[in-house]
Write a protein that holds these residues in place. Structure first.
Motif, PDB file in Angstrom:
ATOM      1  N   MET A   1       0.762  -1.237   0.054  1.00  0.00           N
ATOM      2  CA  MET A   1      -0.141   0.047   0.167  1.00  0.00           C
ATOM      3  C   MET A   1       1.063   1.271   0.011  1.00  0.00           C
ATOM      4  SD  MET A   1      -3.116   1.031   2.272  1.00  0.00           S
ATOM      5  CE  MET A   1      -2.347   0.699   3.928  1.00  0.00           C
ATOM      6  N   ASP A  85     -11.603   2.511  -7.069  1.00  0.00           N
ATOM      7  CA  ASP A  85     -12.359   2.265  -5.789  1.00  0.00           C
ATOM      8  C   ASP A  85     -11.950   3.343  -4.813  1.00  0.00           C
ATOM      9  OD1 ASP A  85     -14.232   1.822  -4.154  1.00  0.00           O
ATOM     10  OD2 ASP A  85     -13.936  -0.505  -4.114  1.00  0.00           O
ATOM     11  N   VAL A  90      -8.910   2.617   2.382  1.00  0.00           N
ATOM     12  CA  VAL A  90      -7.901   2.313   1.420  1.00  0.00           C
ATOM     13  C   VAL A  90      -8.347   2.364   0.129  1.00  0.00           C
ATOM     14  CG1 VAL A  90      -6.421   0.314   0.662  1.00  0.00           C
ATOM     15  CG2 VAL A  90      -6.509   0.693   3.185  1.00  0.00           C
ATOM     16  N   LYS A  91      -7.874   3.174  -0.601  1.00  0.00           N
ATOM     17  CA  LYS A  91      -8.400   3.287  -2.004  1.00  0.00           C
ATOM     18  C   LYS A  91      -7.601   2.135  -3.202  1.00  0.00           C
ATOM     19  CE  LYS A  91      -9.404   7.191  -0.099  1.00  0.00           C
ATOM     20  NZ  LYS A  91     -10.512   7.372   0.827  1.00  0.00           N
ATOM     21  N   THR A  92      -8.209   1.867  -4.175  1.00  0.00           N
ATOM     22  CA  THR A  92      -7.522   0.886  -5.111  1.00  0.00           C
ATOM     23  C   THR A  92      -7.723   1.545  -6.332  1.00  0.00           C
ATOM     24  OG1 THR A  92      -9.544  -0.304  -5.432  1.00  0.00           O
ATOM     25  CG2 THR A  92      -7.942  -1.279  -3.792  1.00  0.00           C
ATOM     26  N   THR A  94      -6.654   0.322 -10.399  1.00  0.00           N
ATOM     27  CA  THR A  94      -6.521  -0.858 -11.360  1.00  0.00           C
ATOM     28  C   THR A  94      -5.744  -0.224 -12.505  1.00  0.00           C
ATOM     29  OG1 THR A  94      -8.209  -2.128 -10.047  1.00  0.00           O
ATOM     30  CG2 THR A  94      -7.444  -3.072 -12.361  1.00  0.00           C
ATOM     31  N   HIS A 101      -3.081  -1.232  -7.303  1.00  0.00           N
ATOM     32  CA  HIS A 101      -2.444  -0.690  -6.151  1.00  0.00           C
ATOM     33  C   HIS A 101      -3.417  -0.181  -5.321  1.00  0.00           C
ATOM     34  CE1 HIS A 101       1.417  -0.498  -8.671  1.00  0.00           C
ATOM     35  NE2 HIS A 101       0.501  -0.340  -9.576  1.00  0.00           N
ATOM     36  N   GLU A 102      -2.827   0.204  -4.117  1.00  0.00           N
ATOM     37  CA  GLU A 102      -3.761   0.601  -2.980  1.00  0.00           C
ATOM     38  C   GLU A 102      -2.719   1.857  -2.303  1.00  0.00           C
ATOM     39  OE1 GLU A 102      -5.549  -3.414  -1.173  1.00  0.00           O
ATOM     40  OE2 GLU A 102      -3.808  -2.800  -0.323  1.00  0.00           O
TER      41      GLU A 102
END
Ligand code: NDP
Length: 324
Positions: A1, A85, A90-92, A94, A101-102
């Motif tokens: 992260m 997202d 925690v944001k993701t 893609t 990736h976070e």
């Protein structure tokens, strides 16, 4: 992260990265797989970015910004973001490669995309005489008659640049006066190869293999007429690139990402936006860079407010992912 992921590689993205990297946030910057560097990669001489009294070529300016961001530890990835997202702590993010990736914070600096006329033949003739980039395609129009659509700074810049190649450049504008800055207008008016076609909008395109002409409608009388040409450059502005955040971030009536006051804070905690994607008005390299600065400072303050163990987790994960 990660602590921070920056999406976009124009002046806003790179400036946010310079600040975030100097704050030891180890930013990851996603720069696009096709054209890292944003809109200035399609520009010739940039004369109004402070610090370059003789002017600097757009691509060179962007390479310098990237080098400056990397110098302090920014990791630049040449890939496209396919989805994000943003809800939750925690944001993701893609990527096209499938990598996910976070991060604890995300900065959107996705800029804007060329606006289209919306005509049926526009896509078909794109690359066959119809273009949005004079510096990319101007070379193909040596001694040709071409036209630029638009009345802003981009249209004037494109028209002036294209006179290096074309024998004649019409500027087709829907009004009888220009929106472009005075200096750009004066340059275009003084250029003998440029002829203005006022109060006219392009309502049709002709040509099979390549464009051979346009149909113009007079915006005052409604009359239509044909204009023969071999190239058409469309320079009618840009629309903010917000497709990734539809349904997640609030937008303004201009279509830009909504931010709180003069900050870069969106409606979601830990999500920030900067540059043309929040700015329907000024849209300059210098204002985008300033906006990127604001986003990095806002993100830094936000991260400083998070529990130490969460930040430690982000740093520890980073050590793991960067260890060979
Ligand atoms: P602008 O929004 O400033 O201008 C767009 C132009 O296209 C306007 O004249 C507008 O007409 C016209 N237009 C918009 N939609 C249509 C349509 N559907 N059909 C026909 N015409 C249309 O965009 P620019 O890309 O020119 O500039 C964006 C920003 O970037 C500005 O802030 C500009 O100053 C800056 N810039 C600065 C440069 C420099 O200083 N070197 C170079 C390039 C850009 P109308 O006037 O009727 O609204």
């Amino acid at each position: 992260m990660r602590q921070i992921i920056i999406i976009g590689s124009g002046p806003a993205g790179y400036t946010a990265a310079i600040y975030a990297a100097r704050a030891n946030l180890n930013p990851l910057l996603i720069a696009s797989s096709v054209e890292a560097g944003g809109e200035l990669m399609n520009t010739t001489e940039v004369e109004n970015f402070p610090g370059f009294p003789e002017g600097i070529m757009g691509p060179e300016l962007m390479m310098k910004m990237q080098a400056q961001a990397e110098r302090f530890g920014t990791e630049v990835v040449l890939d496209d973001v396919t989805s994000v997202d943003l809800e939750g702590e925690v944001k993701t993010v893609t990527l096209g490669s499938g990598a996910v990736h976070e991060a604890l914070s995300v900065v959107f600096a996705t800029g804007s995309a060329y606006r289209k006329l919306g005509l049926a033949d526009e896509e078909r003739l794109s690359g066959h005489g119809v273009s949005w980039c004079a510096t990319c395609d101007g070379f193909f129009f040596r001694e040709k008659t071409i036209a630029v659509v638009g009345g802003g700074d981009s249209a004037m810049e494109e028209a002036n640049f294209l006179t290096r190649f074309a024998s004649k450049v019409y500027v087709i504008h829907r009004k009888d006066s220009l929106r472009a800055s005075k200096i750009m207008q004066d340059r275009a008016f003084a250029n003998e190869k440029i002829e203005f076609v006022w109060n006219s909008e392009v309502v049709g395109m002709t040509g099979n293999e390549a464009i051979s002409g346009v149909v113009l409608r007079d915006t005052v009388t409604g009359e239509e007429r044909a204009l023969d040409l071999q190239g058409l450059f469309i320079a009618i502005g840009n629309d903010p690139r917000t497709h990734l955040v539809h349904g997640q971030l609030d937008l303004t009536s201009d279509g830009t990402i909504a931010v709180e006051g003069r900050s870069s804070k969106t409606n979601l905690t830990g999500v920030f936006a900067a540059g043309d994607v929040i700015d329907p008005h000024y849209r300059q390299a210098a204002t985008a860079a300033a906006s990127g600065t604001v986003a990095a400072l806002d993100a830094e303050a936000f991260l400083a407010s998070l529990p130490k163990d969460l930040l430690a987790e982000a740093s520890a994960d980073l050590q793991l992912t960067t260890t060979p």
